[in-house]
Design a protein around this motif. Structure first.
Motif, short mmCIF file in Angstrom:
data_model
loop_
_atom_site.label_atom_id
_atom_site.label_comp_id
_atom_site.label_asym_id
_atom_site.label_seq_id
_atom_site.Cartn_x
_atom_site.Cartn_y
_atom_site.Cartn_z
N VAL A 131 1.13 -1.21 -0.20
CA VAL A 131 -0.01 -0.03 0.10
C VAL A 131 0.72 1.17 -0.03
O VAL A 131 0.45 2.23 -0.63
CB VAL A 131 -1.07 -0.01 1.22
N GLU A 132 2.04 1.37 0.66
CA GLU A 132 2.89 2.41 0.61
C GLU A 132 3.45 2.85 -0.55
O GLU A 132 3.32 4.16 -0.91
CB GLU A 132 4.07 2.38 1.85
N LEU A 133 3.86 1.86 -1.27
CA LEU A 133 4.48 2.04 -2.54
C LEU A 133 3.59 2.45 -3.50
O LEU A 133 3.74 3.13 -4.48
CB LEU A 133 5.17 0.76 -2.94
N ALA A 154 3.68 5.78 -5.73
CA ALA A 154 3.46 5.97 -7.34
C ALA A 154 2.33 6.99 -7.52
O ALA A 154 2.68 7.64 -8.55
CB ALA A 154 2.79 4.68 -7.73
N HIS A 155 1.28 7.16 -6.84
CA HIS A 155 0.31 8.06 -7.10
C HIS A 155 0.94 9.33 -6.70
O HIS A 155 0.60 10.45 -7.44
CB HIS A 155 -0.86 7.79 -6.05
N LEU A 156 1.63 9.68 -5.62
CA LEU A 156 2.05 11.20 -5.47
C LEU A 156 3.15 11.52 -6.14
O LEU A 156 3.34 12.42 -6.39
CB LEU A 156 2.39 11.01 -3.80
N SER A 157 3.96 10.52 -6.63
CA SER A 157 5.31 10.81 -7.42
C SER A 157 5.12 10.95 -8.87
O SER A 157 5.70 11.61 -9.67
CB SER A 157 6.42 9.81 -7.24
N ARG A 158 3.96 10.07 -9.27
CA ARG A 158 3.43 10.16 -10.60
C ARG A 158 4.54 9.29 -11.54
O ARG A 158 4.75 10.06 -12.72
CB ARG A 158 2.93 11.60 -11.32
N ASP A 159 5.30 8.73 -10.93
CA ASP A 159 6.47 8.00 -11.41
C ASP A 159 5.92 7.08 -12.75
O ASP A 159 5.18 5.96 -12.25
CB ASP A 159 7.47 7.53 -10.46
N GLY A 160 6.45 7.17 -13.92
CA GLY A 160 5.75 6.47 -14.88
C GLY A 160 5.77 5.02 -14.93
O GLY A 160 4.95 4.07 -14.99
N SER A 161 7.30 4.59 -14.59
CA SER A 161 7.55 3.23 -14.48
C SER A 161 7.15 2.42 -13.23
O SER A 161 6.56 1.29 -13.16
CB SER A 161 9.19 2.64 -14.41
#
Length: 337
Positions: free
Chosen positions: A302-304, A308-315
């Motif tokens: 869940v934390e990751l 992913a949502h907050l950083s908007r990191d594509g990969s």
């Protein structure tokens, strides 16, 4: 009762879950919970060690409250609250209510100012009633299974004890660090002796190191592990069953951990062992009502996912969309595999 059950009449409390449960036992369904000063203090300062009324009054009001021990006594001289002088009980109770309201008036504007209003009113306060009901429902135990395990563990401990005496060349009190220290470091001359005020150290680190090369320390660790499981869980849990409900009733603490998760106490039901086969057997003693199931639900990583949502990191987002293991994907990317 009509006042306490009126949802339009707002109530503030200090650890109001406790009051909710006590009132429920008297047939009163507390409604209209608007705030809890303990939870407000916790949200404002989650790393603070204690959020008791005494602590909060001292910190925010510079006032020393009358404690329960002041009116009911402590130790052998303690009396039940219904034995406290009425005038004394009245002053204590009114002070509790008065200080709680003063703190509520002080802390609620800060909850709003610090941006916790949504979390406080939509998550934490509705959770109070949920936890209260969970605590009142309690947890059912298979006592027959625990009794059977107690007998089995006792037999195993006797067998391990005999093996320990054989390796030591004599009988001694396995639970005595002093006697064990003398056997290990004076009689058997094992390396790595550490002196303490009371003798030799035989703590888990010392034994783990010795267990790599010698059989006796390994057997001591096995004995201690089994003995702890037996005394802490197998023998202790049945003693904690409420005779009226036939269940174990833990307390779920909303304002203890700095990370925001719940903790459990009296007894702690969050540390039932799982790593050993014996520990897993203890978990089997927690059973549902007839015709019901115990459901285990876990949100994967869940934390990751939040990251992913907050950083908007594509990969990172793509990895989750493909339902891949994030750690394997990260390793593959780092090592270009």
């Amino acid at each position: 009762k009509p006042l306490l059950e009126d949802p339009a009449l707002k109530k503030y409390g200090q650890n109001i879950k406790y009051d909710y449960i006590l009132l429920a036992k008297s047939g009163i369904h507390l409604q209209g919970i608007a705030g809890d000063t303990m939870i407000a203090s916790y949200l404002l300062n989650p790393s603070k060690h204690r959020h008791s009324l005494e602590e909060l009054a001292r910190e925010h009001l510079d006032y020393q409250v009358t404690t329960y021990a002041d009116v009911a006594g402590t130790g052998a001289k303690a009396i039940r609250f219904d034995g406290v002088d009425v005038d004394k009980a009245c002053r204590y109770s009114c002070e509790d209510a008065d200080v709680t309201l003063l703190l509520a008036n002080l802390l609620m504007p800060r909850i709003e100012a610090d941006g916790f209003e949504d979390l406080f009113h939509r998550v934490e306060i509705p959770l109070v009633e949920v936890l209260a009901v969970m605590e009142m429902n309690g947890v059912r135990l298979d006592v027959a299974l625990l009794n059977l395990m107690s007998c089995e563990f006792e037999e195993q401990l006797k067998r391990i004890s005999r093996e320990i005496y054989e390796l030591a060349g004599e009988e001694f009190n396995i639970n005595s660090p002093q006697q064990l220290g003398k056997i290990l470091f004076e009689k058997l001359k094992l390396p790595g002796a550490k002196r303490t005020k009371t003798g030799y150290s035989t703590d888990v680190d010392v034994l783990n190191e010795l267990a790599k090369d010698f059989p006796l320390p390994a057997k001591i660790l096995e004995y201690r592990s089994l003995s702890k499981l037996k005394s802490t869980y197998v023998d202790a849990l049945p003693q904690l069953i409420d005779p009226e409900t036939g269940r174990v009733h833990t307390s779920f603490n909303q304002a203890v951990t700095a990370t925001g998760r719940l903790s459990s106490s009296d007894p702690n039901l969050q540390n039932i062992p799982i790593r050993s086969s014996e520990g897993r057997r203890i978990r089997e003693a927690f059973v549902p009502e007839e015709g019901c199931w115990i459901l285990s639900a876990d949100y994967s990583q869940v934390e990751l996912r939040i990251l992913a949502h907050l950083s908007r990191d594509g990969s990172l987002i793509e990895t989750f969309k493909r339902d891949e293991d994030i750690h394997a994907a990260t390793a593959a990317e780092i090592f270009h595999i």
